[in-house]
Design an enzyme around this catalytic site. Structure first.
Site, PDB file in Angstrom:
ATOM      1  N   CYS A 157       0.841  -1.198   0.000  1.00 50.48           N
ATOM      2  CA  CYS A 157       0.000   0.000   0.000  1.00 50.48           C
ATOM      3  C   CYS A 157       0.879   1.252   0.000  1.00 50.48           C
ATOM      4  O   CYS A 157       1.825   1.340   0.779  1.00 50.48           O
ATOM      5  CB  CYS A 157      -0.907   0.011   1.226  1.00 50.48           C
ATOM      6  SG  CYS A 157      -2.020   1.434   1.252  1.00 50.48           S
ATOM      7  N   CYS A 172       0.570   4.706   6.888  1.00 45.54           N
ATOM      8  CA  CYS A 172      -0.059   4.569   8.203  1.00 45.54           C
ATOM      9  C   CYS A 172       0.886   3.807   9.146  1.00 45.54           C
ATOM     10  O   CYS A 172       1.260   2.658   8.860  1.00 45.54           O
ATOM     11  CB  CYS A 172      -1.382   3.824   8.067  1.00 45.54           C
ATOM     12  SG  CYS A 172      -2.444   4.531   6.790  1.00 45.54           S
ATOM     13  N   CYS A 201       0.338   0.033  10.270  1.00 47.04           N
ATOM     14  CA  CYS A 201      -0.206  -0.966   9.342  1.00 47.04           C
ATOM     15  C   CYS A 201       0.831  -1.912   8.752  1.00 47.04           C
ATOM     16  O   CYS A 201       1.865  -1.500   8.230  1.00 47.04           O
ATOM     17  CB  CYS A 201      -0.955  -0.268   8.225  1.00 47.04           C
ATOM     18  SG  CYS A 201      -1.857  -1.451   7.179  1.00 47.04           S
ATOM     19  N   CYS A 228     -17.025  -8.117   5.109  1.00 48.89           N
ATOM     20  CA  CYS A 228     -16.305  -6.866   4.861  1.00 48.89           C
ATOM     21  C   CYS A 228     -15.063  -7.133   4.011  1.00 48.89           C
ATOM     22  O   CYS A 228     -14.200  -7.922   4.404  1.00 48.89           O
ATOM     23  CB  CYS A 228     -15.840  -6.250   6.176  1.00 48.89           C
ATOM     24  SG  CYS A 228     -17.151  -6.076   7.382  1.00 48.89           S
ATOM     25  N   CYS A 254     -19.240   3.566   8.182  1.00 49.04           N
ATOM     26  CA  CYS A 254     -18.584   2.830   9.260  1.00 49.04           C
ATOM     27  C   CYS A 254     -17.277   3.568   9.529  1.00 49.04           C
ATOM     28  O   CYS A 254     -16.391   3.587   8.666  1.00 49.04           O
ATOM     29  CB  CYS A 254     -18.321   1.391   8.815  1.00 49.04           C
ATOM     30  SG  CYS A 254     -17.323   0.459   9.996  1.00 49.04           S
ATOM     31  N   ARG A 295     -18.288  -1.694  17.390  1.00 48.37           N
ATOM     32  CA  ARG A 295     -17.610  -2.954  17.042  1.00 48.37           C
ATOM     33  C   ARG A 295     -16.270  -3.080  17.757  1.00 48.37           C
ATOM     34  O   ARG A 295     -15.401  -2.232  17.581  1.00 48.37           O
ATOM     35  CB  ARG A 295     -17.422  -3.040  15.522  1.00 48.37           C
ATOM     36  CG  ARG A 295     -18.743  -2.877  14.767  1.00 48.37           C
ATOM     37  CD  ARG A 295     -18.622  -3.135  13.283  1.00 48.37           C
ATOM     38  NE  ARG A 295     -19.821  -2.680  12.566  1.00 48.37           N
ATOM     39  CZ  ARG A 295     -20.920  -3.414  12.373  1.00 48.37           C
ATOM     40  NH1 ARG A 295     -20.975  -4.643  12.841  1.00 48.37           N
ATOM     41  NH2 ARG A 295     -21.958  -2.926  11.712  1.00 48.37           N
TER      42      ARG A 295
HETATM   43  N1  SAM Z   1      -6.794   0.746   3.264  1.00 49.16           N
HETATM   44  C1  SAM Z   1      -8.044   1.056   3.818  1.00 49.16           C
HETATM   45  C2  SAM Z   1      -8.026   2.263   4.710  1.00 49.16           C
HETATM   46  O1  SAM Z   1      -7.013   2.584   5.275  1.00 49.16           O
HETATM   47  O2  SAM Z   1      -9.075   2.876   4.838  1.00 49.16           O
HETATM   48  C3  SAM Z   1      -8.684  -0.088   4.550  1.00 49.16           C
HETATM   49  C4  SAM Z   1      -7.928  -1.069   5.386  1.00 49.16           C
HETATM   50  S1  SAM Z   1      -7.296  -0.514   6.927  1.00 49.16           S
HETATM   51  C5  SAM Z   1      -6.426  -1.948   7.368  1.00 49.16           C
HETATM   52  C6  SAM Z   1      -8.693  -0.359   8.009  1.00 49.16           C
HETATM   53  C7  SAM Z   1      -8.444   0.047   9.450  1.00 49.16           C
HETATM   54  O3  SAM Z   1      -7.868  -1.035  10.155  1.00 49.16           O
HETATM   55  C8  SAM Z   1      -7.502   1.199   9.700  1.00 49.16           C
HETATM   56  O4  SAM Z   1      -8.114   2.433   9.524  1.00 49.16           O
HETATM   57  C9  SAM Z   1      -7.144   0.964  11.151  1.00 49.16           C
HETATM   58  O5  SAM Z   1      -8.072   1.631  11.997  1.00 49.16           O
HETATM   59  C10 SAM Z   1      -7.268  -0.543  11.328  1.00 49.16           C
HETATM   60  N2  SAM Z   1      -5.941  -1.167  11.492  1.00 49.16           N
HETATM   61  C11 SAM Z   1      -5.014  -1.347  10.549  1.00 49.16           C
HETATM   62  N3  SAM Z   1      -3.912  -1.923  11.055  1.00 49.16           N
HETATM   63  C12 SAM Z   1      -4.137  -2.102  12.383  1.00 49.16           C
HETATM   64  C13 SAM Z   1      -3.373  -2.629  13.463  1.00 49.16           C
HETATM   65  N4  SAM Z   1      -2.139  -3.067  13.296  1.00 49.16           N
HETATM   66  N5  SAM Z   1      -3.928  -2.653  14.685  1.00 49.16           N
HETATM   67  C14 SAM Z   1      -5.187  -2.206  14.864  1.00 49.16           C
HETATM   68  N6  SAM Z   1      -5.959  -1.690  13.887  1.00 49.16           N
HETATM   69  C15 SAM Z   1      -5.451  -1.621  12.664  1.00 49.16           C
HETATM   70 FE1  SF4 Z   2      -2.865   1.274   3.365  1.00 46.71          FE
HETATM   71 FE2  SF4 Z   2      -2.854   0.096   5.740  1.00 46.71          FE
HETATM   72 FE3  SF4 Z   2      -3.092   2.735   5.593  1.00 46.71          FE
HETATM   73 FE4  SF4 Z   2      -5.132   1.175   4.780  1.00 46.71          FE
HETATM   74  S1  SF4 Z   2      -4.354   1.353   6.864  1.00 46.71           S
HETATM   75  S2  SF4 Z   2      -4.300   2.955   3.714  1.00 46.71           S
HETATM   76  S3  SF4 Z   2      -3.977  -0.587   3.953  1.00 46.71           S
HETATM   77  S4  SF4 Z   2      -1.306   1.529   4.936  1.00 46.71           S
END
Ligand code: SAM
Ligand code: SF4
Ligand code: DTB
Length: 315
Positions: free
Chosen positions: A52, A56, A59, A96, A188, A260
């Site tokens: 990606c 973030c 992530c 989802c 959501c 949730r």
């Molecule tokens: N890429 C898309 C986005 O960022 O909107 C969708 C996927 S992203 C994985 C969805 C959410 O998962 C993130 O906004 C975050 O709140 C949560 N998330 C991601 N990685 C995480 C982690 N390591 N621990 C807890 N929550 C996480």
């Molecule tokens: Fe990409 Fe992860 Fe950020 Fe979603 S949360 S935009 S998958 S880096």
């Protein structure tokens, strides 16, 4: 004299009550709007994994971090439908689909996702997507395909946000959320606890959610799953009672929403999860995997609900 309380004052006042008072208020409101025994079971499927472009800090899927995750291209429709069928057979009422995209691009891949949405919607399950940023016309297409909800989290407060993510702004997130609700899709939107933020940051996240119009119908509360290779791999876990307070405060502020209990349950005791249900959480993700990270086994969750005299929420 009538004091001019701001939304943040009100939220802080709710959050800081003695725990027995906070839980009592949350329970009262929860019971007015929901069956207190019922927990919605949802299933996640990572339809496009890793690589990606966003950064973030939490992530596993960001190309900016070396997490050792094997990227996977967009899945084919048949495999996604298999997953959805298995999810339904196992008692999930919401499916989802998550893609590690910065944003949706028009073209063959998005058309394939639209097909997935159409076919999952036809299976009589709620269908949710989280595909990154989107434009109003794309939200419209998702709506027409039968999408129930779109997940796009604000994650934390406006002021803490840029400590965690630099490749897009809070306003970008809000613009996508606006496009989703303008298209008539249920929003959501929630956050993550444990990014090193203060309690005030968490309450400012709730304040921002309060100002969304309409308010979100679904609010995921994630607890950071620390991922090796990310800047947050050594983040300090939050106090479990802060988690309970956050759930209860969310329930009080958003009486009708689904709250949730999302990522991070593998590190929560059964007792903590039970307290979160008492505080008003009424949904979990089930199955041994979230998108890339571990989640409790379905059998463990079923036993937990059983021990608590609780039930999976019917559609
Ligand atoms: N890429 C898309 C986005 O960022 O909107 C969708 C996927 S992203 C994985 C969805 C959410 O998962 C993130 O906004 C975050 O709140 C949560 N998330 C991601 N990685 C995480 C982690 N390591 N621990 C807890 N929550 C996480
Ligand atoms: Fe990409 Fe992860 Fe950020 Fe979603 S949360 S935009 S998958 S880096
Ligand atoms: C949300 O707020 N939590 C879910 C869902 N929305 C897409 C995702 C949790 C992801 C946890 C980390 C992982 O599996 O990589």
């Amino acid at each position: 004299m009538v004091a001019n309380f701001t939304t943040l004052d009100r939220i802080t006042h709710i959050y800081e009550q003695p725990l027995p008072d906070l839980l009592f208020e949350a329970q009262r409101i929860h019971r007015e709007h929901h069956d207190p025994r019922a927990v919605q079971m949802c299933t996640l499927s990572s339809i496009k994994t890793g690589a990606c472009p966003e950064d973030c800090g939490y992530c596993a899927q960001s190309a900016h971090h070396s997490t050792g995750l094997q990227p996977e291209p967009l899945m084919n429709i048949a495999d996604v439908l298999e997953d959805a069928k298995a999810a339904k057979a196992a008692g999930s009422t919401r499916f989802c689909m998550g893609a590690a995209w910065r944003e949706i691009r028009d073209g063959a891949q998005f058309d394939r996702v639209l097909d997935m949405v159409r076919q999952v919607a036809a299976m009589e399950m709620e269908v949710c997507c989280t595909l990154g940023m989107l434009k109003p016309h794309q939200a419209q297409q998702l709506k027409e395909a039968g999408l129930t909800a779109y997940n796009h989290n604000l994650d934390t407060s406006p002021s803490y946000y840029d400590k965690i993510i630099s490749t897009r702004t809070y306003k970008d997130r809000l613009d996508t959320i606006r496009a989703v609700s303008d298209a008539g899709i249920s929003v959501c939107c929630g956050g993550i606890l444990g990014l090193g933020e203060s309690v005030r940051d968490r309450l400012e996240l709730l304040e921002t959610l309060c100002h969304l119009d309409p308010p979100p119908e679904s609010i995921p509360i994630n607890c950071l799953i620390p991922i090796e290779g990310t800047p947050l791999e050594n983040a300090v876990p939050i106090d479990p009672f802060d988690m309970v307070r956050m759930v209860a405060t969310t329930r009080i502020l958003f009486p009708a929403a689904m709250v949730r209990l999302s990522a991070g349950r593998t590190e929560m005791s059964d007792e903590l999860q039970a307290m979160c249900f008492l505080a008003g959480a009424n949904s979990i993700f089930t199955g041994a995997k979230l998108l890339t990270a571990a989640n409790p086994e379905r059998s463990h969750d079923e036993q937990l609900l059983d021990r608590l005299g609780m039930i999976p929420k019917p559609l």
